[in-house]
Scaffold this motif. Structure first.
Motif, PDB file in Angstrom:
ATOM      1  N   LEU A  53      -0.569 -10.089   2.897  1.00  0.00           N
ATOM      2  CA  LEU A  53       0.818 -10.012   2.431  1.00  0.00           C
ATOM      3  C   LEU A  53       0.934  -9.334   1.067  1.00  0.00           C
ATOM      4  CD1 LEU A  53       2.069 -13.624   3.302  1.00  0.00           C
ATOM      5  CD2 LEU A  53       2.474 -11.522   4.613  1.00  0.00           C
ATOM      6  N   LEU A  54      -0.191  -9.141   0.402  1.00  0.00           N
ATOM      7  CA  LEU A  54      -0.174  -8.656  -0.972  1.00  0.00           C
ATOM      8  C   LEU A  54      -0.294  -7.135  -1.027  1.00  0.00           C
ATOM      9  CD1 LEU A  54      -2.544 -11.289  -2.636  1.00  0.00           C
ATOM     10  CD2 LEU A  54      -0.073 -11.427  -2.258  1.00  0.00           C
ATOM     11  N   SER A  55       0.314  -6.564  -2.053  1.00  0.00           N
ATOM     12  CA  SER A  55       0.206  -5.120  -2.280  1.00  0.00           C
ATOM     13  C   SER A  55      -1.170  -4.798  -2.846  1.00  0.00           C
ATOM     14  CB  SER A  55       1.282  -4.664  -3.262  1.00  0.00           C
ATOM     15  OG  SER A  55       1.018  -5.198  -4.561  1.00  0.00           O
ATOM     16  N   THR A  56      -1.491  -3.532  -2.912  1.00  0.00           N
ATOM     17  CA  THR A  56      -2.771  -3.103  -3.484  1.00  0.00           C
ATOM     18  C   THR A  56      -2.895  -3.565  -4.927  1.00  0.00           C
ATOM     19  OG1 THR A  56      -2.792  -1.151  -2.059  1.00  0.00           O
ATOM     20  CG2 THR A  56      -4.222  -1.101  -3.996  1.00  0.00           C
ATOM     21  N   GLU A  57      -1.798  -3.447  -5.689  1.00  0.00           N
ATOM     22  CA  GLU A  57      -1.793  -3.893  -7.093  1.00  0.00           C
ATOM     23  C   GLU A  57      -2.071  -5.393  -7.180  1.00  0.00           C
ATOM     24  OE1 GLU A  57       1.538  -4.268 -10.666  1.00  0.00           O
ATOM     25  OE2 GLU A  57       2.013  -4.809  -8.603  1.00  0.00           O
ATOM     26  N   GLU A  58      -1.433  -6.156  -6.317  1.00  0.00           N
ATOM     27  CA  GLU A  58      -1.589  -7.611  -6.343  1.00  0.00           C
ATOM     28  C   GLU A  58      -2.997  -8.033  -5.933  1.00  0.00           C
ATOM     29  OE1 GLU A  58       3.159  -8.063  -5.338  1.00  0.00           O
ATOM     30  OE2 GLU A  58       1.676  -8.391  -3.749  1.00  0.00           O
ATOM     31  N   LYS A  59      -3.575  -7.347  -4.953  1.00  0.00           N
ATOM     32  CA  LYS A  59      -4.950  -7.648  -4.541  1.00  0.00           C
ATOM     33  C   LYS A  59      -5.942  -7.334  -5.656  1.00  0.00           C
ATOM     34  CE  LYS A  59      -4.212  -6.734   0.403  1.00  0.00           C
ATOM     35  NZ  LYS A  59      -4.523  -5.812   1.533  1.00  0.00           N
ATOM     36  N   PHE A  60      -5.739  -6.214  -6.313  1.00  0.00           N
ATOM     37  CA  PHE A  60      -6.635  -5.823  -7.409  1.00  0.00           C
ATOM     38  C   PHE A  60      -6.579  -6.847  -8.537  1.00  0.00           C
ATOM     39  CE2 PHE A  60      -7.244  -3.753 -11.528  1.00  0.00           C
ATOM     40  CZ  PHE A  60      -8.523  -3.223 -11.370  1.00  0.00           C
ATOM     41  N   LEU A  61      -5.367  -7.255  -8.917  1.00  0.00           N
ATOM     42  CA  LEU A  61      -5.212  -8.223 -10.000  1.00  0.00           C
ATOM     43  C   LEU A  61      -5.840  -9.556  -9.619  1.00  0.00           C
ATOM     44  CD1 LEU A  61      -4.058  -8.930 -12.779  1.00  0.00           C
ATOM     45  CD2 LEU A  61      -1.912  -9.567 -11.636  1.00  0.00           C
ATOM     46  N   ARG A  62      -5.623  -9.970  -8.391  1.00  0.00           N
ATOM     47  CA  ARG A  62      -6.184 -11.233  -7.923  1.00  0.00           C
ATOM     48  C   ARG A  62      -7.705 -11.239  -8.062  1.00  0.00           C
ATOM     49  NH1 ARG A  62      -5.473 -13.314  -1.691  1.00  0.00           N
ATOM     50  NH2 ARG A  62      -5.596 -15.541  -2.119  1.00  0.00           N
ATOM     51  N   LYS A  63      -8.353 -10.176  -7.621  1.00  0.00           N
ATOM     52  CA  LYS A  63      -9.819 -10.089  -7.700  1.00  0.00           C
ATOM     53  C   LYS A  63     -10.289 -10.071  -9.148  1.00  0.00           C
ATOM     54  CE  LYS A  63     -13.722  -7.265  -6.086  1.00  0.00           C
ATOM     55  NZ  LYS A  63     -14.470  -8.448  -5.665  1.00  0.00           N
ATOM     56  N   LYS A 105       8.832  -5.454 -18.757  1.00  0.00           N
ATOM     57  CA  LYS A 105       8.501  -4.025 -18.782  1.00  0.00           C
ATOM     58  C   LYS A 105       8.628  -3.482 -20.208  1.00  0.00           C
ATOM     59  CE  LYS A 105       9.781  -2.870 -14.001  1.00  0.00           C
ATOM     60  NZ  LYS A 105       9.882  -4.254 -13.524  1.00  0.00           N
ATOM     61  N   GLY A 106       7.676  -2.662 -20.603  1.00  0.00           N
ATOM     62  CA  GLY A 106       7.701  -2.086 -21.934  1.00  0.00           C
ATOM     63  C   GLY A 106       7.131  -3.025 -22.980  1.00  0.00           C
ATOM     64  N   TYR A 107       7.116  -2.570 -24.235  1.00  0.00           N
ATOM     65  CA  TYR A 107       6.649  -3.371 -25.377  1.00  0.00           C
ATOM     66  C   TYR A 107       5.188  -3.804 -25.218  1.00  0.00           C
ATOM     67  CZ  TYR A 107      11.718  -3.717 -25.409  1.00  0.00           C
ATOM     68  OH  TYR A 107      13.057  -3.424 -25.345  1.00  0.00           O
ATOM     69  N   GLY A 108       4.408  -3.007 -24.484  1.00  0.00           N
ATOM     70  CA  GLY A 108       3.002  -3.339 -24.272  1.00  0.00           C
ATOM     71  C   GLY A 108       2.755  -4.375 -23.198  1.00  0.00           C
ATOM     72  N   CYS A 109       3.815  -4.793 -22.496  1.00  0.00           N
ATOM     73  CA  CYS A 109       3.690  -5.809 -21.442  1.00  0.00           C
ATOM     74  C   CYS A 109       3.346  -5.146 -20.109  1.00  0.00           C
ATOM     75  CB  CYS A 109       4.988  -6.601 -21.321  1.00  0.00           C
ATOM     76  SG  CYS A 109       5.400  -7.525 -22.824  1.00  0.00           S
ATOM     77  N   PRO A 110       2.753  -5.884 -19.170  1.00  0.00           N
ATOM     78  CA  PRO A 110       2.234  -5.259 -17.948  1.00  0.00           C
ATOM     79  C   PRO A 110       3.276  -4.847 -16.927  1.00  0.00           C
ATOM     80  CG  PRO A 110       1.825  -7.625 -17.905  1.00  0.00           C
ATOM     81  CD  PRO A 110       2.343  -7.301 -19.275  1.00  0.00           C
ATOM     82  N   GLY A 111       4.475  -5.437 -16.964  1.00  0.00           N
ATOM     83  CA  GLY A 111       5.507  -5.079 -16.001  1.00  0.00           C
ATOM     84  C   GLY A 111       5.088  -5.346 -14.564  1.00  0.00           C
ATOM     85  N   LEU A 112       4.469  -6.510 -14.338  1.00  0.00           N
ATOM     86  CA  LEU A 112       3.990  -6.875 -13.004  1.00  0.00           C
ATOM     87  C   LEU A 112       5.145  -7.247 -12.081  1.00  0.00           C
ATOM     88  CD1 LEU A 112       1.091  -9.270 -14.099  1.00  0.00           C
ATOM     89  CD2 LEU A 112       0.841  -6.880 -13.370  1.00  0.00           C
ATOM     90  N   SER A 113       4.914  -7.173 -10.791  1.00  0.00           N
ATOM     91  CA  SER A 113       5.844  -7.797  -9.855  1.00  0.00           C
ATOM     92  C   SER A 113       5.745  -9.295 -10.064  1.00  0.00           C
ATOM     93  CB  SER A 113       5.467  -7.458  -8.409  1.00  0.00           C
ATOM     94  OG  SER A 113       4.257  -8.105  -8.041  1.00  0.00           O
ATOM     95  N   ILE A 114       6.783 -10.028  -9.710  1.00  0.00           N
ATOM     96  CA  ILE A 114       6.712 -11.482  -9.907  1.00  0.00           C
ATOM     97  C   ILE A 114       5.654 -12.080  -8.989  1.00  0.00           C
ATOM     98  CG2 ILE A 114       8.502 -12.142  -8.234  1.00  0.00           C
ATOM     99  CD1 ILE A 114       9.366 -14.262 -10.404  1.00  0.00           C
ATOM    100  N   THR A 115       5.404 -11.442  -7.850  1.00  0.00           N
ATOM    101  CA  THR A 115       4.344 -11.924  -6.959  1.00  0.00           C
ATOM    102  C   THR A 115       2.982 -11.756  -7.612  1.00  0.00           C
ATOM    103  OG1 THR A 115       5.679 -11.285  -5.042  1.00  0.00           O
ATOM    104  CG2 THR A 115       3.356 -11.745  -4.642  1.00  0.00           C
ATOM    105  N   ALA A 116       2.737 -10.606  -8.235  1.00  0.00           N
ATOM    106  CA  ALA A 116       1.472 -10.384  -8.924  1.00  0.00           C
ATOM    107  C   ALA A 116       1.289 -11.380 -10.066  1.00  0.00           C
ATOM    108  CB  ALA A 116       1.403  -8.957  -9.468  1.00  0.00           C
ATOM    109  N   SER A 117       2.361 -11.624 -10.810  1.00  0.00           N
ATOM    110  CA  SER A 117       2.305 -12.589 -11.908  1.00  0.00           C
ATOM    111  C   SER A 117       2.000 -13.985 -11.383  1.00  0.00           C
ATOM    112  CB  SER A 117       3.630 -12.573 -12.674  1.00  0.00           C
ATOM    113  OG  SER A 117       3.530 -13.302 -13.877  1.00  0.00           O
TER     114      SER A 117
END
Length: 438
Positions: A53-63, A105-117
């Protein structure tokens, strides 16, 4: 810390571990039949393959989070949990995850999807609930408040440093007399030339004993409305002391904060906090994140139990071979699959703009309740070792208790959802509501 205090601490530790002055046996020597949680087990809980169910970004962060937590945090978590101290040396490791600021988003923050967070919160909590609370307070409460309610100048000044964990933040809402009834707070903010003077007291504030930035809520003495302020560490009149003797989240440094005529300049008043309702947009997001803590804790307990039952032998067979144990393990597994789906759906509702405060509150209440059941089953499965922090389950059992109560207790979150589905608020006893109308 002085050398004398270190020596006293060492002596106290020696006295506590053995009456004859000898140190306790290493757990691997004392109990060689099962691997302790310092060497964390591989992930086994994802029975329904939710990774799909996870995106590529979310899978990478999880690992990435899994690897750092298992390698850097798991080996030290029991030691610091027992000492009720925070392992400051791991902050750079947590910073390397690039999760502080979450969806900002911005200010040096990662701007993750809420699912990734949310996934990152779960994976941190899977190994250590205290570390996940440290990150949540810093990121999903303090940083998010500045992002949603701060001025552009405040965002530019504070968020980049907080996003890198170069500075640490806390979020001060709860008071000694007002927990669930937080909107009745007594801490005051009085307008003076060039700024504000704050007076009052806060309690149970995570990270507060060492935070560089404190987001503090107080009642405006002119409007009687709740305002928000950024208070800096070391401000004259500000004193934060550690709450001792907790049975859960012992690594988290919760504090009592005394605020005596603390001056806050105008540029550090949060312009977007003009009533208690303005805190709700922060709490709604943070409750989604907190709902993922019990999910993550349950994941870790299941993974530990799965390994333990296959390693530990009794009556000539591994514990995993006994029917009663298999049923409990499957019960835990089913709970986790359902909890993950609720948490995942919450994230999707938020992303589509459909999530309500009732949705968030039900998610937090229900996952924390099911996690209690799941971890209790894990404690049973480990028998005597179920009361040792070395095997994670006892530690998780204790850590869940404060999570069950913070960010709105189970009961208060149930009433938030109840109000939404019935249209009737029932927070105050009927007798008090009747008296207020007289």
């Amino acid at each position: 810390m002085s050398a004398a205090s270190v020596n006293q601490g060492d002596n106290a530790k020696g006295d506590a571990t053995s009456h004859n002055g000898l140190p306790a046996l290493d757990i691997a020597t004392a109990f060689p039949q099962a691997t302790p949680a310092t060497k964390f087990p591989p992930m086994k809980w994802d029975y329904y393959m939710f990774d799909d169910l996870l995106s590529t970004e979310e899978k990478f962060l999880r690992k990435k989070v899994q690897e750092v937590m298992e390698k850097e945090i798991a080996p030290v978590m029991v030691e610091y949990w027992e000492k009720a101290e925070f392992p400051f040396h791991v902050i750079p490791k947590l910073a390397s995850l690039s999760v502080a600021g979450g969806t900002i988003k911005g200010y040096g923050c990662p701007g993750l999807s809420i699912t990734a967070s949310a996934i990152s919160v779960a994976e941190i909590a899977r190994v250590d609930a205290s570390c996940s609370t440290f990150v949540l307070v810093h990121s999903s409460l303090a940083m998010l408040t500045i992002a949603l309610c701060g001025s552009e100048a405040q965002k530019e000044k504070y968020l980049p440093s907080l996003a890198q964990f170069n500075t640490v933040a806390c979020w001060a809402l709860t008071e000694p007399d007002y927990g669930s009834d937080a909107s009745s707070m007594r801490t005051t903010a009085t307008r003076v030339n060039g700024g504000w003077v704050l007076d009052g007291q806060k309690r149970w504030i995570g990270n507060s004993t060492f935070a560089d930035v404190l987001v503090v809520f107080a009642r405006n003495t002119s409007t009687n409305q709740i305002n928000g302020f950024i208070v800096k560490k070391g401000a004259p009149g500000l004193l934060a002391t550690k709450i001792e003797n907790k049975i859960g989240l012992r690594i988290v440094q919760n504090g009592d904060i005394l605020i005596k005529k603390v001056f806050v300049p105008d540029e550090d008043r949060l312009p977007g906090v003009n009533s208690f309702q303005d805190t709700n947009k922060v709490l709604a997001v943070s409750r989604v994140m907190v709902a993922w803590q019990p999910i993550g804790i349950s994941m870790g307990v299941f993974d530990i139990c799965h390994r333990y039952l296959k390693e530990r032998k009794q009556f000539g067979a591994p514990l995993a071979a006994f029917q009663l144990n298999q049923e409990k393990l499957v019960h835990m597994l089913g709970n986790i699959q359902a909890m993950f789906l609720v948490g995942w759906r919450l994230c999707k509702l938020y992303e589509s703009g459909k999530m309500t405060s009732g949705h968030a509150s039900l998610g937090k209440a229900w996952t924390s309740k099911k996690a209690r059941e799941t971890v209790s089953l894990g404690r049973e499965l480990l028998g005597g070792n179920g009361i040792l922090a070395d095997f994670l389950v006892a530690k998780a059992f204790c850590d869940l208790e404060p999570i069950f109560s913070y960010e709105g207790t189970y009961d208060i979150n149930s009433l938030v959802t109840g109000r939404e589905i019935t249209g009737i608020a029932s927070f105050k006893p009927p007798i008090l509501s009747k008296q207020s109308r007289l």
